[in-house]
Write an enzyme that holds these catalytic residues in place. Sequence first.
Site, PDB file in Angstrom:
ATOM      1  N   HIS A 276     -26.030  33.858 -22.969  1.00 15.13           N
ATOM      2  CA  HIS A 276     -27.396  34.129 -22.527  1.00 15.13           C
ATOM      3  C   HIS A 276     -28.497  33.119 -22.837  1.00 15.13           C
ATOM      4  CE1 HIS A 276     -30.055  35.601 -19.183  1.00 15.13           C
ATOM      5  NE2 HIS A 276     -31.190  34.566 -20.261  1.00 15.13           N
ATOM      6  N   GLU A 277     -28.560  33.199 -24.266  1.00 14.69           N
ATOM      7  CA  GLU A 277     -29.194  31.979 -24.920  1.00 14.69           C
ATOM      8  C   GLU A 277     -28.563  30.700 -25.236  1.00 14.69           C
ATOM      9  OE1 GLU A 277     -31.782  35.218 -24.758  1.00 14.69           O
ATOM     10  OE2 GLU A 277     -32.074  32.783 -24.483  1.00 14.69           O
TER      11      GLU A 277
HETATM   12  O1  K2U Z   1     -33.481  34.689 -22.235  1.00 16.09           O
HETATM   13  C1  K2U Z   1     -34.518  35.208 -21.722  1.00 16.09           C
HETATM   14  O2  K2U Z   1     -34.775  35.593 -20.332  1.00 16.09           O
HETATM   15  C2  K2U Z   1     -34.019  37.058 -22.473  1.00 16.09           C
HETATM   16  C3  K2U Z   1     -33.179  37.458 -21.423  1.00 16.09           C
HETATM   17  C4  K2U Z   1     -31.676  38.203 -22.644  1.00 16.09           C
HETATM   18  C5  K2U Z   1     -30.729  38.353 -22.000  1.00 16.09           C
HETATM   19  C6  K2U Z   1     -30.920  39.103 -20.624  1.00 16.09           C
HETATM   20  C7  K2U Z   1     -29.348  39.063 -20.073  1.00 16.09           C
HETATM   21  C8  K2U Z   1     -29.059  39.719 -20.444  1.00 16.09           C
HETATM   22  C9  K2U Z   1     -28.549  39.675 -21.319  1.00 16.09           C
HETATM   23  C10 K2U Z   1     -30.099  38.809 -22.414  1.00 16.09           C
HETATM   24  C11 K2U Z   1     -33.763  39.116 -21.387  1.00 16.09           C
HETATM   25  O3  K2U Z   1     -35.442  38.674 -20.937  1.00 16.09           O
HETATM   26  S1  K2U Z   1     -33.751  40.668 -22.000  1.00 16.09           S
HETATM   27  C12 K2U Z   1     -34.200  41.690 -21.213  1.00 16.09           C
HETATM   28  C13 K2U Z   1     -32.702  42.590 -21.658  1.00 16.09           C
HETATM   29  C14 K2U Z   1     -33.807  43.944 -22.396  1.00 16.09           C
HETATM   30  C15 K2U Z   1     -32.583  44.893 -22.777  1.00 16.09           C
HETATM   31  C16 K2U Z   1     -31.178  44.833 -21.801  1.00 16.09           C
HETATM   32  C17 K2U Z   1     -30.754  43.287 -20.962  1.00 16.09           C
HETATM   33  C18 K2U Z   1     -32.117  42.635 -21.299  1.00 16.09           C
HETATM   34 NI    NI Z   2     -33.268  34.040 -19.845  1.00 18.57          NI
END
Ligand code: K2U
Ligand code: NI
Length: 192
Positions: free
Chosen positions: A157-158
């Site tokens: 995702h990142e």
């Molecule tokens: O990159 C971002 O925006 C942070 C994302 C990262 C992410 C989202 C979905 C799946 C994998 C990674 C999120 O804000 S992280 C929020 C979150 C917290 C716990 C579980 C899943 C997502």
């Molecule tokens: Ni994101």
Amino acid sequence: MITMEDIIREGHPTLRKQAEPITFPLDNDTKELAEDMLEFLINSQTPEIAEKYELRPGVGIAAPQVDVSKRLVAVHLPATDSEDDPDEFSKILINPKIVSHSVQQTCLADGEGCLSVDRDVPGYVPRHKRITVEYYDLDGNKHKERLREFPAIVVQHEIDHLNGVMFYDRIDKDNPLALPDGIDVLGAVEEE
Ligand code: K2U
Ligand code: NI
């Protein structure tokens, strides 16, 4: 400290750019930003701080999300109680690159969200179930890490953010709940 005001939202052009590779030795601004990004994730998972500064919980963040188009990512996954991943995965990844991956795909049963997206976008986000990622740390040392399931999803995702890709770009437009053959759905409640 980074707060939600520093995080740019969908529609901002930086989220659709190809971020620039980082050169070493790191300049102070980049080192500070990396540390601030990791601190944001830890703060966002600390209830008192998250509440006080109204932080959305995050397990990952990429520099383009704070309007810095550089190939820099922070990930902070708390340790779970399951014995197969005893310690937390908390890292700054510079110039991360997926060097190999499984054919098998996975996705989160509840789909994905994003700190830069202020709306729910339902649908499965198919990703590689296992990846090998190469990256550099703040001192310029090269690392190679094999990840699977949730840590692998977060890093993908990142890294997508570094390439101007948003999670919903990967959702099947015609049928958001279509499941590619053989995909392993994570977090699905086991059938009784
Ligand atoms: O990159 C971002 O925006 C942070 C994302 C990262 C992410 C989202 C979905 C799946 C994998 C990674 C999120 O804000 S992280 C929020 C979150 C917290 C716990 C579980 C899943 C997502
Ligand atoms: Ni994101």
